[in-house]
Design a protein around this motif. Structure first.
Motif, PDB file in Angstrom:
ATOM      1  N   LYS A 221      66.878  51.989  91.618  1.00 42.67           N
ATOM      2  CA  LYS A 221      67.695  51.064  92.401  1.00 42.67           C
ATOM      3  C   LYS A 221      67.000  49.719  92.440  1.00 42.67           C
ATOM      4  CE  LYS A 221      69.672  54.391  95.555  1.00 42.67           C
ATOM      5  NZ  LYS A 221      70.151  54.556  96.919  1.00 42.67           N
ATOM      6  N   SER A 222      67.354  48.868  91.537  1.00 35.89           N
ATOM      7  CA  SER A 222      66.696  47.573  91.497  1.00 35.89           C
ATOM      8  C   SER A 222      67.537  46.678  90.632  1.00 35.89           C
ATOM      9  CB  SER A 222      65.299  47.722  90.923  1.00 35.89           C
ATOM     10  OG  SER A 222      64.840  46.497  90.424  1.00 35.89           O
TER      11      SER A 222
ATOM     12  N   ALA B 268      67.808  34.339  99.882  1.00 35.86           N
ATOM     13  CA  ALA B 268      67.575  34.308 101.326  1.00 35.86           C
ATOM     14  C   ALA B 268      67.525  35.718 101.912  1.00 35.86           C
ATOM     15  CB  ALA B 268      68.659  33.496 102.012  1.00 35.86           C
TER      16      ALA B 268
ATOM     17  N   LEU C  51      63.618  39.484  87.892  1.00 33.65           N
ATOM     18  CA  LEU C  51      63.289  39.565  89.316  1.00 33.65           C
ATOM     19  C   LEU C  51      63.632  38.287  90.067  1.00 33.65           C
ATOM     20  CD1 LEU C  51      59.875  41.449  89.149  1.00 33.65           C
ATOM     21  CD2 LEU C  51      62.085  42.334  89.878  1.00 33.65           C
TER      22      LEU C  51
END
Ligand SMILES: Nc1ncnc2c1ncn2[C@@H]1O[C@H](COP(=O)(O)OP(=O)(O)OP(=O)(O)O)[C@@H](O)[C@H]1O
Ligand SMILES: Nc1ncnc2c1ncn2[C@@H]1O[C@H](COP(=O)(O)OP(=O)(O)OP(=O)(O)O)[C@@H](O)[C@H]1O
Ligand SMILES: [Mg+2]
Ligand SMILES: [Mg+2]
Lengths: 323, 310, 509, 359
Positions: free
Chosen positions: A321-322, C41, C407
Motif C-alpha cells: 500500500k504505497s 499537505a 515518492l
C-alpha cells in the motif's frame, strides 16, 4: 513406412493421455497468476507431489492415499511460496525457482533414504490408478469408428484424465462467473482497486496459491501413479515449464491454456509418429530433429497467429500500500 | 596388503538402471567376496571427471574404474600424470600403459535380442526405444535390427528416442508413451535402451500385454511374464574381474572389446522368462549365439563407420 | 449540528515524512466539507486513514460520536464510508458492471446477480443523470466517464460518508457541474461529503465548511460562507496568490510550426484527427481547449514524435517533420527533441517520469544522449549540479535529488518534468495539462515559467481542459471537438459560453 | 522496499549473512538426518571450497561460467526481459566456438585462436537469442515462452549436429574431437602453481572484466540508462526517444553473447571438446544468480562464487561422506536461493526491533 501410416487415432488418444499433466499444472498456474503471483514453481510442486504420492501409494498400497498425500505436500509448498511472495513480499520468480531446485534435490535424497533404489520408488503394482473402462465398451468395440471413439478416445482413461478435462469448464466458470473469480482477477489486474473495494488482496492471493497447490498435485500424481507406476528422479522433465508456456500461450485464459496444453500433447504425439517416417518433401528427418517439432510449432504459432499476450497487469509485483 | 580401489560413475549416477549401476553391482560383489572396500564417486561433468580422477590418484589408489565414455579424455590425461595408478575405462578407449579400456560389443547382444524378438513377434513388427540418439544407442538399435532381419527379412523395426537432453534418461512417462504409440502401430515386442525412461516402457508393455526386452542388467524379474529377455551387458563382470585381477596381480593394460565370446554381453534366460522362450526361440537364439562366437556371423558395429545394414 | 466524522489528534508518519501531525476537526452530518491544502499537505493521507487504507500512528476517529477503529477498507465500507480516490481504483480490463460489483457481489454466483445489478445501475444512471454504459469496459472509457463509474460505485453501495479526493482534476467544467449536481442530491438525502480539491472556486461553489491543511497540520476550519478565495489561498500557501500574472505584449515572431490537413486513423480506421490545420509562431501561446478525449492527446503525441500521423503536412521551422518512410514511431521523439521540440506530457506518471528512478535520473530523461561524454558515460557530478540548480529554480520539494521520484507529490513531480523540458531551451514547447492535480501555489509558479518561456520567444502549444488556465496563459485559443478544430478565438474574444458551444461541436460561425 | 529504514550495514551485510546461515542451518538439519555430523561436514565443505587453494581454484572456475550466464540473465532483466534461454544460448554458442576451433586450431596461434573462439561463441549465442528478441520486439511474442522453446530446440539441434557431424568415426563419446593445445585457454596455475592441476583460466579475468563493463554500462552510461528506462517504464522510454524494439533486440543479442561466452570457459578452458549437454544447467544457475545478486555486479559475483563453492565443496564432501549424496547440494542450493534471494527481508523486523531497543 509411409505418411499414410500416421495413426491419427493413436495420435488423438495419446494427446488425451499426455495432456492432463500439463492441464492440471496449467490450471494451477492460471489461478496463481491471475491473482498476481508468478508461479514458476510448478515444476517443483509437480515433482514433490509425484514423489510423495508414489511413496505413500506404495507404502499404503492405496493410490488414493497417495493422491491425498501428494496434495498435502504440494499445498505445503504452495503455502511456503505464498508466504514468501505475499507476506514477505519477496521476489516471486526467485521463490519459484528456489522451490524447483530444492525439490529436484530433496526428492532424490529422501527417495534414496527410504527406498535405496537410486531416487526411485518401488513399482506401485496394484497401487496404481488404473484406467476406467466405460460400461458397454466391449459391446461397441467392434463397431468401426464409434467403437474406437467410445472405448478408446472417450473411455479407457484414468479418473484423473476425466478430472483434468472436466476442470477446464469449471475453472472457466469459477474465473468468470463467481465472486471468487471476479476478486481473483481484480487482484491480478489492479490489487489497489480490489483493496479499495474491500477485498483482502492477501487472503485472495493465498487462496489462489492453495488452489494452485491442489491442482498441481494432480499433475504429479498423474505422472507417478497413473502414467508411470513409480517415481523417478526429475521425472517431471520440464512439464511445469511447458504448462507455464501453455498458459502464456493461452493468454492467461483457461480455454486457450487448455488448447495450448492439447497442442503440446498433440505435437508430442505427432512427433512420435513421424520419427523414422519418410515425410513428403523433406524425406526422413533425424530423430533428434523431430524432437523439436512441438517447440518449433509453438514458436511459429506464437509469432504468426497469436495477438500479443497480455499478462495480468499486477503479475509479479507484491502488493504494497504505497504510491 | 589389500589394493586400494576406486570407482567413478558418470553423470547418470550409480542408480541409473544402466551401466553405472551394473558397475556398482560388480564392485559390490567383489567387496562381498573379498571384504576389500572401494571408494565411489559420481562425476557430474567432464571437468569433474578429471578433478575426481586426479583426486583419487593422489590418494595413491591402486586402481580406479572409470565408468562411461564421458570419462575417456579425463582418463587419458590423468593416467599420464600418475603412471603408478591403474585405470579401467568402461565403454571408451584411452591409450596408456596403465589403462585397460573395456568396450562391449553391444551389437552382438542386441542381435540375440533381435532374434528372440522376431521369433516371438506375431505381427512381425518390432519396436526399439532409445534414450538419446547417440552412437552407443544406435549400436544397440542396429544390432537388434540385424538380428531381427536375420530371422525374417520382412520384419519391420520402428525406432523412437525419448529426447535430446539428459532428462531423457529419466522420463518414464515418455518411455511409456513411445511404447504405446508403437503398440498402436502393431508392434508387439519392444526393446528399451533408455535407462530410467525404459522402465516406463517395460511397465507399459506389461499393462498392454505386449512383450518387452530389458537392457544392461537382467531385468527379467521386473515384470515376469512380459519381459521376453534382457540384453545383458556385463559391466559388473568387467569391474569385478578388474578388481580381482588387481588383487591377484594378474591385471594387464590394453584394449579389450568384450562380445559374446568374451562374456561381455549376453541374453538372459532364467525362471522369469522361461515360459516366454519357447524351445524354438531358444534354439534359434543359441544357434545365433554360437555362430557369432564362432565367427560365422559377423554383426556390424556402426561405430566402426559402417552404415547400418538393417 | 450533529458530527458525522470527528478526527482527534491524528498523526501519521512515513519514515521521516510527517504526513499528518495532530489533526483534529469535525465534519457535520449532511454537510459538504471542503479540504484544501498544498500538494503534500497530507489530505490524501488523512482520508486514507479514514478509509482504513492506512493505520494512524496516533489519535482516534469518531463516527457518529463513537470511537471507531477502522482496520481496512472492508470495515470502512461496512461503516458506510465510500471513497473516490485521487487515482482511480478501477480494474481496466473489466466492465463497469464488474467493477461496481467487485467487493459487494451479493453472493458466490455472479451470473444470477449480474442482470439485476445491471438494471439497478441503469436506474441509478437515469436518476442521477450519469452517462455510463454498465457493459462498457473501463479502458474504453474517457477519464470523465471513469470518474462517473467511481461515483456510480459509491451510489450503488449507498455510502453515507463519501470522500472525494480531487474528483474534478480531470473533469471539464460541464462534467464538474454535473458532478456537483449529484453531490447536492446526496446532501439532500442526508449524506456527508468530504471534497478535496485544488480549485478554490469549487470550494466556494459547493461546500458548507472548509478545512485548510499545511505541512500535515490543520491551519484552520471556517464556514465557507464567510471566506474568500484570497483568504483560503493565503491560509494554504502563507502568502497571497497573484491572479493576473504580468506578461509582455503579444508580439508573435516567425512561424515555428505549421500543420496542414493532418489526419489520424487508428487500426480500426476510426478517425481520431481530421483536417487539423494551424500555425504556431514564436513567442506565442496557443491553447487547445476541449473536452478531454477529443483528439488533443493524439495531436500532442504526433507533434512530439510519439505517434505517426496517417497523413498531413507538418513543418517545423520551414522543414518537414521527419515522419516520411517510417513504419513506427520508435525513437522518433529523440529526433524531434534534437530538432528543438520539448514536450511536457499530459500523463506524467505514464510518459513523463520513470517512477523508480531518482529525481536526478528523471531530470535527464530524454536528454541522456546529450549529457553523455564521448565514451557514452555520464558525469554524475555535473549532472547532480545541474539537477540541484534546476530543483532550486523550480522549488522542488523535498530538495533531495536521490529520492525516488515516485515518492514526490504530484505537484513536485510536475515541477521536475517542466524544469527538465524548460532547461532544454526548445524552440517549440508542447504542454499537456500542466497543472492537473497541482496546488495553487505551484500553479502560479508553473504559469510564471510558461509565460517567461513565451516572452523569451518560444512557441508554446498548450492543451488544457481548464478554461481558467487557458484564459491565464493563451494568446490564441483553438477549440477541438471530435478530432476537428471547431473554432479559433483571440484571447480578447474569450467567452466561456462561446467556447463551451464550440467544445460541444458547434462549428465555426 | 520493505527494509524498515535499516542502516546500510544491516541490509548490506548482516541480513545476507543471517539469511545464508538460516539456509545452512536447514541444510545442517538434513545432513544430520542423513546420519552425518553437520559441523564436520560444513568444515569439509568450507575447506575444500575456499580454504584449500586447489578447491578455491575449482570454485572460481565454476564461478567464471556462472558469472557469464548470470550476467546474461541480468542484462536482459534490466530491460524487463526474462531470458530463460541462457542454457540454450550457451549450448548453441559451444557450437560456434567449436566450429571455429575445428577450422583453425591447427593453423593459427593461441593469441588469435582465443579471440576467434570467443567471437564464435558470442556470435552463436547472440544468434540463438536473436529470434526470441526479434519476436518479442516486433510481434510481442512472450520472450519467456520463446526462450524456453529455444532451449528445447537447441537441445535437439545440437544433438543432431554433434552426433551426425562432429563425432569422429569409431568414437563412442558423443563429442567433437579434442582441440589442439593451441586452443586452450592459458591456465592460472602457470603463474600460481599453488592452484594445482585445475582448469581455472584467464576466463576468470574475462568474467571480471565483463562484470566491470556491465556495471559501468548499466549504471553510468547513457545506453544503460535507456536500458533501465525500457525495463521500468516502456512508455517513458518511448517518450525519452529510446528505440524500444532496437533496444530489446540489442539487449537480447548481448544477453545471448554473454551466455555464449560462458562456453569459452567450459570448453576452451577445461574439456577442449564439445560434448552433448556440456552446459549442464549453468544457464539455469545463471537465472538464480541474477535474481539472487539483484542484477548488481557485486551481487552477481558473490552469488556466482557461492554457487561455485557449493558445487566444488559439495562434490568433495559427497566424496568424503558416502551417506550424503551429491543431490543434497542441489537441495541446499535451492534453500540458499530461497533464503537469500526471496526472503531477504525475513530478519528485517527483528533487526529493526533490536536497533530500536538499543537506542
Ligand atoms: N506511502 C507513502 N510513503 C512515503 N511517503 C508518503 C506516502 N504517502 C504519502 N507520503 C508523503 O506524505 C506527505 C503527504 O502526502 P499526501 O498524499 O497525503 O498529500 P496530499 O495533501 O494529498 O497532496 P496532493 O495534493 O498532491 O494530493 C507527502 O510528503 C508525501 O510525499
Ligand atoms: N531515432 C533516431 N532518429 C534519428 N536519428 C537518430 C535516432 N537515434 C539515433 N540517431 C542518430 O544516430 C547517431 C548515433 O547516435 P547514438 O549512437 O547515440 O545512438 P543511440 O543513442 O545508440 O540510439 P538509440 O537511442 O536509438 O539507442 C546520432 O547522430 C543520432 O543523432
Ligand atoms: Mg492527495
Ligand atoms: Mg546509445
Amino acid at each position: 513406412m509411409t505418411f499414410e501410416d500416421l495413426q491419427i487415432g493413436s495420435i488423438l488418444v495419446s494427446t488425451v493421455r499426455n495432456a492432463p499433466v500439463l492441464i492440471f499444472a496449467g490450471m494451477a498456474g492460471l489461478f496463481a497468476e491471475r491473482s498476481g503471483v508468478i508461479d514458476i514453481g510448478l515444476e517443483g510442486k509437480i515433482l514433490a507431489s509425484a514423489f510423495v504420492s508414489a511413496a505413500v501409494a506404495f507404502a499404503t498400497q492405496n493410490p488414493w492415499y497417495g493422491v491425498a498425500a501428494g496434495m498435502l505436500v504440494s499445498v505445503l509448498l504452495a503455502t511456503l511460496q505464498a508466504y514468501v511472495a505475499i507476506t514477505q513480499k519477496g521476489n516471486q520468480l526467485v521463490a519459484g525457482i528456489a522451490i524447483n531446485i530444492a525439490m529436484s534435490g530433496l526428492t532424490f535424497v529422501v527417495a534414496q533414504f527410504f527406498f535405496q533404489q537410486g531416487g526411485r520408488t518401488p513399482d506401485l503394482g496394484q497401487a496404481r490408478l488404473f484406467d476406467v473402462v466405460l460400461p458397454g465398451s466391449a459391446a461397441v468395440e467392434g463397431i468401426p469408428f464409434i467403437g474406437w471413439l467410445y472405448a478408446h478416445l472417450i473411455g479407457g482413461h484414468s479418473v484423473l484424465v476425466y478430472l483434468a478435462f472436466g476442470l477446464v469448464p469449471l475453472v472457466h466458470w469459477v474465473l468468470y462467473h463467481t465472486r471468487f473469480g471476479l476478486r481473483l482477477r481484480a487482484c491480478g489486474e489492479n490489487p489497489h482497486a480490489a483493496d479499495a473495494a474491500g477485498v483482502s488482496v492477501e487472503r485472495q492471493r493465498y487462496t489462489a496459491m492453495l488452489i494452485a497447490g491442489v491442482l498441481c498435485s494432480f499433475s504429479g500424481a498423474y505422472l507417478a501413479i497413473v502414467q508411470s507406476g513409480f517415481f523417478l528422479r526429475d521425472m517431471s522433465a520440464g512439464a511445469g515449464y511447458l504448462a507455464l508456456t501453455a498458459m502464456v500461450f493461452g493468454n492467461w485464459r483457461p480455454v486457450y491454456t487448455f488448447l495450448g496444453c492439447l497442442m503440446f500433447g498433440f505435437f508430442g504425439a505427432v512427433q512420435i509418429q513421424i520419427e523414422g517416417v519418410d515425410l513428403p518433401l523433406v524425406g526422413r528427418l533425424p530423430g533428434s530433429l523431430i524432437q523439436m517439432v512441438p517447440y518449433v510449432v509453438t514458436v511459429i504459432v506464437l509469432a504468426g497467429l497469436m495477438a500479443k499476450s497480455v499478462a495480468p497487469k499486477a503479475l509479479g509485483t507484491p502488493f504494497v500500500k504505497s504510491r | 596388503a589389500d589394493p586400494k580401489l576406486g570407482i567413478v560413475y558418470d553423470a547418470g549416477g550409480k542408480f541409473d538402471k544402466s551401466f553405472n549401476q551394473s558397475a556398482f553391482e560388480g564392485a559390490s560383489r567383489f567387496k562381498k567376496e573379498t571384504n576389500i572396500n572401494f571408494i565411489e564417486v559420481q562425476a557430474s561433468s567432464d571437468t569433474q571427471a578429471e578433478q575426481v580422477l586426479r583426486g583419487l590418484a593422489r590418494k595413491n589408489l591402486d586402481m580406479i574404474a572409470s565408468i562411461g565414455f564421458a570419462q575417456q579424455a579425463a582418463v587419458q590425461k590423468v593416467a599420464k600424470e600418475f603412471p603408478k595408478v591403474r585405470f579401467v575405462l568402461i565403454d571408451g578407449v584411452a591409450q596408456g600403459a596403465n589403462i585397460n579400456s573395456i568396450t562391449f560389443k553391444e551389437e552382438e547382444g542386441s542381435y540375440l535380442a533381435g532374434v528372440a524378438a522376431a521369433m516371438a513377434s506375431k505381427s512381425k513388427k518390432l519396436g526399439f526405444i532409445g534414450g538419446v540418439d547417440i552412437p552407443l544407442i544406435r549400436t544397440f538399435a542396429c544390432g537388434y535390427a540385424q538380428g531381427a532381419k536375420a530371422v525374417n527379412p520382412k520384419v519391420e523395426v520402428s525406432s523412437n528416442m525419448v529426447g535430446t537432453t539428459s532428462d531423457s534418461w529419466n522420463n518414464p512417462a515418455k518411455g511409456g508413451e513411445l511404447a504405446r504409440s508403437q503398440f498402436d502401430r502393431g508392434v508387439d515386442v519392444v526393446f528399451a535402451v533408455a535407462g530410467g525412461s525404459g522402465l516406463g516402457t517395460l511397465q507399459t508393455a506389461k499393462e498392454k500385454g505386449k512383450l518387452a526386452i530389458g537392457v544392461d542388467s537382467n531385468q527379467n524379474g521386473l515384470y515376469p511374464g512380459t519381459i521376453l529377455t534382457s540384453m545383458v551387458k556385463h559391466v559388473d563382470v568387467a569391474v569385478y574381474d578388474a578388481f580381482m585381477q588387481m588383487k591377484n596381480g594378474t591385471w594387464k593394460a590394453g584394449v579389450t572389446a568384450k562380445g559374446l565370446k568374451e562374456g561381455g554381453v549376453d541374453w538372459a534366460l532364467d525362471e522369469n522368462n522361461r515360459k516366454l522362450i519357447t524351445p524354438e526361440i531358444e534354439k534359434r537364439v543359441m544357434g545365433a549365439r554360437k555362430d557369432i562366437i564362432d565367427g560365422k556371423v559377423k554383426v556390424i558395429d556402426i561405430r566402426s563407420g559402417v552404415a547400418c545394414p538393417a | 449540528m450533529q458530527p458525522a466524522v470527528e478526527f482527534r489528534g491524528i498523526s501519521k508518519h512515513f519514515g521521516a515524512v510527517k504526513a499528518n501531525t495532530d489533526v483534529s476537526f469535525t465534519i457535520a452530518k449532511g454537510s459538504i466539507h471542503g479540504l484544501v491544502g498544498e500538494n503534500g499537505a497530507g489530505k490524501s493521507t488523512l482520508m486514507s486513514i479514514l478509509y482504513g487504507y492506512y493505520r494512524a500512528d496516533g489519535g482516534e476517529i469518531l463516527l457518529d460520536g463513537q470511537a471507531r477503529r477502522i482496520h481496512n477498507s472492508q470495515e470502512a465500507i461496512e461503516l458506510g464510508i465510500g471513497m473516490v480516490h485521487q487515482h482511480f481504483m478501477l480494474v481496466e480490463n473489466m466492465t463497469v458492471l464488474d467493477n461496481v460489483m467487485l467487493g459487494s457481489e451479493g453472493g458466490f454466483k455472479l451470473q444470477s446477480k449480474r442482470a439485476a445489478v445491471e438494471a439497478q445501475l441503469r436506474e441509478i444512471c437515469t436518476r442521477y443523470h450519469l452517462d455510463v454504459d454498465p457493459l462498457a469496459t473501463i479502458h474504453d472509457l474517457s477519464v470523465g466517464a471513469q470518474q462517473r463509474v467511481e461515483i456510480l460505485k459509491q451510489i450503488y453501495r449507498s455510502a453515507n460518508i463519501l470522500i472525494l479526493d480531487e474528483p474534478t482534476a480531470v473533469l471539464t467544467a460541464q462534467e464538474t457541474e454535473s458532478l456537483f449536481e449529484i453531490l447536492r442530491l446526496f446532501k439532500e438525502q442526508g449524506k456527508t461529503i468530504i471534497l478535496i480539491t485544488h480549485k478554490l472556486q469549487e470550494i466556494l461553489d459547493i461546500t458548507d465548511t472548509v478545512t485548510v491543511m499545511r505541512g500535515g497540520r490543520v491551519i484552520g476550519a471556517v464556514p465557507t460562507a464567510g471566506t474568500t478565495k484570497e483568504d483560503l489561498a493565503n491560509m494554504m500557501v502563507g502568502r497571497p496568490i497573484e491572479n493576473n500574472l504580468p506578461r509582455a505584449p503579444y508580439n508573435p515572431g516567425a512561424p515555428v510550426l505549421q500543420v496542414e490537413s493532418l489526419q489520424l486513423q487508428d487500426e480500426q480506421q476510426v478517425k481520431l484527427l481530421a483536417d487539423i490545420g494551424f500555425t504556431l509562431r514564436a513567442g506565442e501561446i496557443v491553447a487547445i481547449a476541449g473536452v478531454s478525449g477529443n483528439g488533443q492527446s493524439e495531436l500532442m503525441e504526433i507533434l512530439s514524435g510519439m505517434r505517426l500521423p496517417t497523413s498531413g503536412k507538418l513543418e517545423f521551422l520551414g522543414k518537414a517533420l521527419p515522419f516520411a518512410g517510417r513504419s513506427d514511431a520508435d525513437g522518433l521523439p529523440r529526433t524531434f527533441r534534437d530538432l528543438g521540440i520539448a514536450h511536457i506530457p499530459e500523463d506524467r506518471l505514464r510518459d513523463g517520469v520513470v517512477k523508480a528512478f531518482s529525481v536526478m535520473h528523471n531530470t535527464i530523461l530524454g536528454y541522456q544522449d546529450k549529457l553523455k561524454n564521448r565514451w557514452g558515460l555520464f558525469d554524475f557530478k555535473a549532472i547532480a549540479a545541474r539537477c540541484a540548480e534546476l530543483m532550486k529554480n523550480f522549488d522542488v520539494r523535498p530538495n533531495n535529488h536521490d529520492l525516488r521520484i515516485g515518492l514526490l507529490s504530484g505537484g513536485n513531480q510536475q515541477k521536475v518534468v517542466i524544469a527538465r523540458e524548460v532547461l532544454a531551451q526548445p524552440k517549440l514547447m508542447l504542454v499537456g495539462q500542466p497543472t492537473r492535480g497541482v496546488d495553487i501555489g505551484t500553479i502560479e509558479s508553473i504559469h510564471k515559467q510558461l509565460l517567461a518561456l513565451r516572452d523569451s520567444g518560444v512557441a508554446i502549444l498548450l492543451v488544457s481542459v481548464e478554461l481558467e488556465e487557458v484564459r491565464a496563459l493563451a494568446d490564441r485559443i483553438l477549440v477541438m471537438c471530435g478530432g476537428r478544430i471547431t473554432g479559433e478565438l483571440k484571447i480578447e474574444e474569450f467567452d466561456t459560453t462561446r467556447i463551451g458551444l464550440l467544445m460541444g461541436g458547434m462549428h465555426k460561425s | 522496499m520493505n527494509n524498515h529504514d535499516l542502516p546500510r550495514w544491516a541490509t548490506a551485510f548482516v541480513m545476507p549473512v543471517l539469511n545464508l546461515l538460516s539456509a545452512l542451518l536447514v541444510a545442517a538439519l538434513v545432513i544430520y538426518l542423513l546420519g552425518e555430523s553437520p559441523i564436520e561436514s560444513m568444515g569439509i565443505l568450507i575447506n575444500s571450497a575456499v580454504v584449500n587453494p586447489e578447491g578455491l581454484s575449482y570454485t572460481l572456475f565454476y564461478a567464471s561460467t556462472f558469472i557469464f550466464t548470470g550476467l546474461a540473465v541480468s542484462i536482459a532483466m534490466q530491460a524487463g526481459l526474462f531470458n530463460i534461454g541462457a542454457e540454450g544460448q550457451m549450448y548453441f554458442a559451444g557450437l560456434g566456438l567449436t566450429l571455429a576451433m575445428l577450422a583453425f586450431d591447427s593453423s593459427l596461434p593461441m593469441w588469435i585462436l582465443i579471440p576467434i573462439g570467443m567471437i564464435g561463441a558470442a556470435l552463436f549465442g547472440a544468434l540463438w537469442a536473436f529470434l526470441p528478441g526479434y519476436l518479442q520486439a516486433k510481434r510481442g511474442s512472450h520472450v519467456v515462452v520463446t526462450t524456453i522453446m529455444f532451449n528445447y530446440i537447441a537441445g535437439a539441434l545440437m544433438n543432431t549436429v554433434i552426433v551426425k557431424y562432429l563425432v569422429p568415426a569409431g568414437e563412442q563419446n558423443p563429442a567433437s574431437r579434442a582441440f589442439s593445445a593451441a586452443a586452450e585457454m592459458p591456465r592460472l596455475n602457470q603463474w600460481f602453481p599453488v592452484l594445482g592441476e585445475t582448469p581455472l583460466n584467464i576466463s576468470f579475468f574475462l568474467a571480471i572484466l565483463a562484470l566491470v563493463i556491465y556495471g559501468v554500462m548499466v549504471s553510468r552510461s547513457s545506453w544503460g540508462f535507456k536500458l533501465r528506462a525500457t525495463g521500468l517504464n516502456k512508455h517513458a522510454a518511448h517518450y525519452a526517444g529510446v528505440r524500444i524494439s532496437k533496444m530489446i533486440i540489442t539487449v537480447m543479442l548481448i544477453s545471448g553473447a554473454l551466455a555464449g561466452l560462458g562456453s569459452v570457459n567450459s570448453i576452451m578452458g577445461s574439456t577442449h571438446y564439445l560434448s552433448l549437454n556440456f552446459v549442464g544447467g549453468a544457464g539455469f544457475v545463471g537465472i538464480a544468480i541474477a535474481l539472487m545478486g539483484r542484477q548488481h555486479p557485486v551481487g552477481i559475483f558473490l552469488s556466482a562464487v557461492l554457487f561455485g563453492a557449493l558445487i566444488q565443496g559439495g562434490f568433495d564432501l559427497s566424496l568424503e561422506k558416502q551417506n550424503i549424496p551429491p543431490e543434497t547440494f542441489i537441495f541446499i542450493q535451492g534453500l540458499i536461493i530461497l533464503f537469500c534471494g526471496a526472503m531477504e527481508n525475513f530478519y528485517a523486523p527483528a533487526i529493526a526491533a533490536l536497533i530500536k531497543r538499543k537506542k
